[in-house]
Design a protein around this motif. Sequence first.
Motif, PDB file in Angstrom:
ATOM      1  N   ARG A   5     -77.632 -41.650 -32.811  1.00 32.61           N
ATOM      2  CA  ARG A   5     -76.246 -41.240 -32.933  1.00 32.61           C
ATOM      3  C   ARG A   5     -75.818 -40.413 -31.729  1.00 32.61           C
ATOM      4  O   ARG A   5     -74.758 -40.608 -31.168  1.00 32.61           O
ATOM      5  CB  ARG A   5     -76.052 -40.457 -34.233  1.00 32.61           C
ATOM      6  CG  ARG A   5     -74.621 -40.155 -34.551  1.00 32.61           C
ATOM      7  CD  ARG A   5     -74.401 -38.661 -34.407  1.00 32.61           C
ATOM      8  NE  ARG A   5     -73.076 -38.288 -34.889  1.00 32.61           N
ATOM      9  CZ  ARG A   5     -72.148 -37.829 -34.084  1.00 32.61           C
ATOM     10  NH1 ARG A   5     -72.355 -37.666 -32.798  1.00 32.61           N
ATOM     11  NH2 ARG A   5     -70.986 -37.489 -34.552  1.00 32.61           N
ATOM     12  N   ARG A   6     -76.677 -39.488 -31.308  1.00 31.76           N
ATOM     13  CA  ARG A   6     -76.368 -38.661 -30.129  1.00 31.76           C
ATOM     14  C   ARG A   6     -76.302 -39.522 -28.871  1.00 31.76           C
ATOM     15  O   ARG A   6     -75.445 -39.316 -28.015  1.00 31.76           O
ATOM     16  CB  ARG A   6     -77.401 -37.540 -29.978  1.00 31.76           C
ATOM     17  CG  ARG A   6     -77.252 -36.432 -31.030  1.00 31.76           C
ATOM     18  CD  ARG A   6     -78.165 -35.261 -30.792  1.00 31.76           C
ATOM     19  NE  ARG A   6     -79.591 -35.593 -30.907  1.00 31.76           N
ATOM     20  CZ  ARG A   6     -80.260 -35.685 -32.059  1.00 31.76           C
ATOM     21  NH1 ARG A   6     -79.633 -35.511 -33.210  1.00 31.76           N
ATOM     22  NH2 ARG A   6     -81.545 -35.979 -32.059  1.00 31.76           N
ATOM     23  N   GLN A   7     -77.172 -40.505 -28.763  1.00 32.87           N
ATOM     24  CA  GLN A   7     -77.149 -41.397 -27.609  1.00 32.87           C
ATOM     25  C   GLN A   7     -75.881 -42.255 -27.605  1.00 32.87           C
ATOM     26  O   GLN A   7     -75.300 -42.497 -26.549  1.00 32.87           O
ATOM     27  CB  GLN A   7     -78.399 -42.275 -27.601  1.00 32.87           C
ATOM     28  CG  GLN A   7     -79.667 -41.486 -27.323  1.00 32.87           C
ATOM     29  CD  GLN A   7     -80.918 -42.314 -27.547  1.00 32.87           C
ATOM     30  OE1 GLN A   7     -80.933 -43.278 -28.315  1.00 32.87           O
ATOM     31  NE2 GLN A   7     -81.991 -41.918 -26.869  1.00 32.87           N
ATOM     32  N   LEU A   8     -75.453 -42.700 -28.774  1.00 36.06           N
ATOM     33  CA  LEU A   8     -74.220 -43.481 -28.869  1.00 36.06           C
ATOM     34  C   LEU A   8     -73.016 -42.643 -28.446  1.00 36.06           C
ATOM     35  O   LEU A   8     -72.127 -43.141 -27.774  1.00 36.06           O
ATOM     36  CB  LEU A   8     -74.009 -43.974 -30.298  1.00 36.06           C
ATOM     37  CG  LEU A   8     -74.876 -45.117 -30.743  1.00 36.06           C
ATOM     38  CD1 LEU A   8     -74.624 -45.418 -32.223  1.00 36.06           C
ATOM     39  CD2 LEU A   8     -74.643 -46.351 -29.902  1.00 36.06           C
ATOM     40  N   GLU A   9     -73.024 -41.391 -28.844  1.00 35.71           N
ATOM     41  CA  GLU A   9     -71.921 -40.497 -28.473  1.00 35.71           C
ATOM     42  C   GLU A   9     -71.829 -40.382 -26.966  1.00 35.71           C
ATOM     43  O   GLU A   9     -70.741 -40.334 -26.399  1.00 35.71           O
ATOM     44  CB  GLU A   9     -72.143 -39.136 -29.107  1.00 35.71           C
ATOM     45  CG  GLU A   9     -70.941 -38.258 -29.094  1.00 35.71           C
ATOM     46  CD  GLU A   9     -71.153 -36.997 -29.927  1.00 35.71           C
ATOM     47  OE1 GLU A   9     -70.168 -36.524 -30.471  1.00 35.71           O
ATOM     48  OE2 GLU A   9     -72.297 -36.515 -30.016  1.00 35.71           O
ATOM     49  N   GLN A  10     -72.958 -40.373 -26.288  1.00 35.52           N
ATOM     50  CA  GLN A  10     -72.971 -40.302 -24.816  1.00 35.52           C
ATOM     51  C   GLN A  10     -72.481 -41.611 -24.211  1.00 35.52           C
ATOM     52  O   GLN A  10     -71.848 -41.605 -23.150  1.00 35.52           O
ATOM     53  CB  GLN A  10     -74.370 -39.970 -24.310  1.00 35.52           C
ATOM     54  CG  GLN A  10     -74.804 -38.569 -24.663  1.00 35.52           C
ATOM     55  CD  GLN A  10     -76.260 -38.302 -24.322  1.00 35.52           C
ATOM     56  OE1 GLN A  10     -76.984 -39.185 -23.876  1.00 35.52           O
ATOM     57  NE2 GLN A  10     -76.693 -37.076 -24.524  1.00 35.52           N
ATOM     58  N   LEU A  11     -72.772 -42.730 -24.868  1.00 37.45           N
ATOM     59  CA  LEU A  11     -72.310 -44.038 -24.370  1.00 37.45           C
ATOM     60  C   LEU A  11     -70.792 -44.153 -24.434  1.00 37.45           C
ATOM     61  O   LEU A  11     -70.180 -44.791 -23.609  1.00 37.45           O
ATOM     62  CB  LEU A  11     -72.916 -45.173 -25.199  1.00 37.45           C
ATOM     63  CG  LEU A  11     -74.308 -45.634 -24.873  1.00 37.45           C
ATOM     64  CD1 LEU A  11     -74.734 -46.705 -25.854  1.00 37.45           C
ATOM     65  CD2 LEU A  11     -74.419 -46.125 -23.463  1.00 37.45           C
TER      66      LEU A  11
END
Length: 130
Positions: free
Chosen positions: A123-129
């Motif tokens: 989820r945190r990685q998606l937010e960065q994407l």
Amino acid sequence: MSCPDCGGDLVSIPVPADLQQYLPGDAPGASVCRSCLALHPETEPPADVPDLTRLDSAIPTADGAAIPVVLLVGLLDSLAMHREEITALLERIEREGVDPLLVLDRLAASYGEAAHVDLGRRRRQLEQLL
């Protein structure tokens, strides 16, 4: 049927033609594990979509958002390989009026380490994407 990843029970779903491009393989449907949320191809899906809130109450009740959420979670095992598909599914879920990141937060809280991927980290990685 049992999940090949964890042995949990599978829920089979038909996938509409416009979403089949997000499925692993060429199957007309998918099976999602009740225990780990892993996604698997389903060659003989049911005709009707089952109540996907049986997986978790975080799954939207409307099929227009529920099926993309299940597909999204299934593709999170490899952000690099599935980046385009994940981005398209996130946009589709948002168009249905559902916050996909909130759904992932809730699924992470419910499934914890049992999920096939670390949903909180993804989820945190998606937010960065985005």
